[in-house]
Write a protein that holds these residues in place. Structure first.
Motif, PDB file in Angstrom:
ATOM      1  N   TYR A  85       0.837  -1.194   0.000  1.00  0.00           N
ATOM      2  CA  TYR A  85       0.000   0.000   0.000  1.00  0.00           C
ATOM      3  C   TYR A  85       0.873   1.245   0.000  1.00  0.00           C
ATOM      4  O   TYR A  85       1.938   1.260   0.598  1.00  0.00           O
ATOM      5  CB  TYR A  85      -0.895   0.036   1.245  1.00  0.00           C
ATOM      6  N   ASN A  86       0.398   2.274  -0.665  1.00  0.00           N
ATOM      7  CA  ASN A  86       1.075   3.571  -0.595  1.00  0.00           C
ATOM      8  C   ASN A  86       0.603   4.292   0.653  1.00  0.00           C
ATOM      9  O   ASN A  86      -0.591   4.376   0.909  1.00  0.00           O
ATOM     10  CB  ASN A  86       0.773   4.430  -1.820  1.00  0.00           C
ATOM     11  N   ALA A 106       5.603  10.460   0.243  1.00  0.00           N
ATOM     12  CA  ALA A 106       4.781   9.252   0.341  1.00  0.00           C
ATOM     13  C   ALA A 106       5.692   8.033   0.226  1.00  0.00           C
ATOM     14  O   ALA A 106       6.647   8.044  -0.551  1.00  0.00           O
ATOM     15  CB  ALA A 106       3.753   9.242  -0.785  1.00  0.00           C
ATOM     16  N   ASN A 107       5.415   7.014   1.007  1.00  0.00           N
ATOM     17  CA  ASN A 107       6.218   5.790   1.003  1.00  0.00           C
ATOM     18  C   ASN A 107       5.297   4.579   0.985  1.00  0.00           C
ATOM     19  O   ASN A 107       4.226   4.599   1.574  1.00  0.00           O
ATOM     20  CB  ASN A 107       7.093   5.711   2.254  1.00  0.00           C
ATOM     21  N   PRO A 108       5.732   3.484   0.333  1.00  0.00           N
ATOM     22  CA  PRO A 108       4.904   2.270   0.372  1.00  0.00           C
ATOM     23  C   PRO A 108       5.164   1.462   1.639  1.00  0.00           C
ATOM     24  O   PRO A 108       6.232   1.573   2.258  1.00  0.00           O
ATOM     25  CB  PRO A 108       5.388   1.496  -0.858  1.00  0.00           C
TER      26      PRO A 108
END
Length: 113
Positions: A85-86, A106-108
């Motif tokens: 998921y992001n 933003a990171n997964p």
């Protein structure tokens, strides 16, 4: 069903800022443990206490004064689904001065069985 700890660190680069909203969008695959968020407001040992916390299904909004020193708030979330998921960026904005704002990268995240 495992619990993860979510930490948000922040600080002001322009001196202490009043009336700021920090918006933390919850990624799919996680469910916030509401009691852990409510405890943030009751923890007097921490160096930051929000004026108000708005807990919604898809986000948590923290309202308060942002200090110059690095401050961290932490709460718990439960993994409810597997997958990649992001993590949406955390967004902060002054409620009365729209020129004051910040956005995190933003990171997964990966949730495995």
């Amino acid at each position: 069903g495992d619990t993860v700890e979510v930490s948000i660190s922040f600080r002001s680069l322009k001196g202490s800022l009043d009336n700021v909203a920090i918006i933390d969008l919850i990624p799919a695959g996680l469910e916030v443990e509401i009691q852990s968020v409510r405890e943030i407001k009751n923890e007097y040992t921490k160096n930051w206490k929000p004026d108000h916390i708005d807990i919604r299904e898809d986000r948590i909004i923290f309202y308060g004064k942002i200090p110059e020193k690095v401050t961290t708030i932490t709460y718990s979330a439960k993994a409810i689904n597997t997958g990649t998921y992001n993590v949406p960026p955390i967004y902060a904005e002054s409620m009365y001065n729209k020129e004051t704002k910040a956005l995190s990268p933003a990171n997964p995240i990966v949730i495995e069985p």
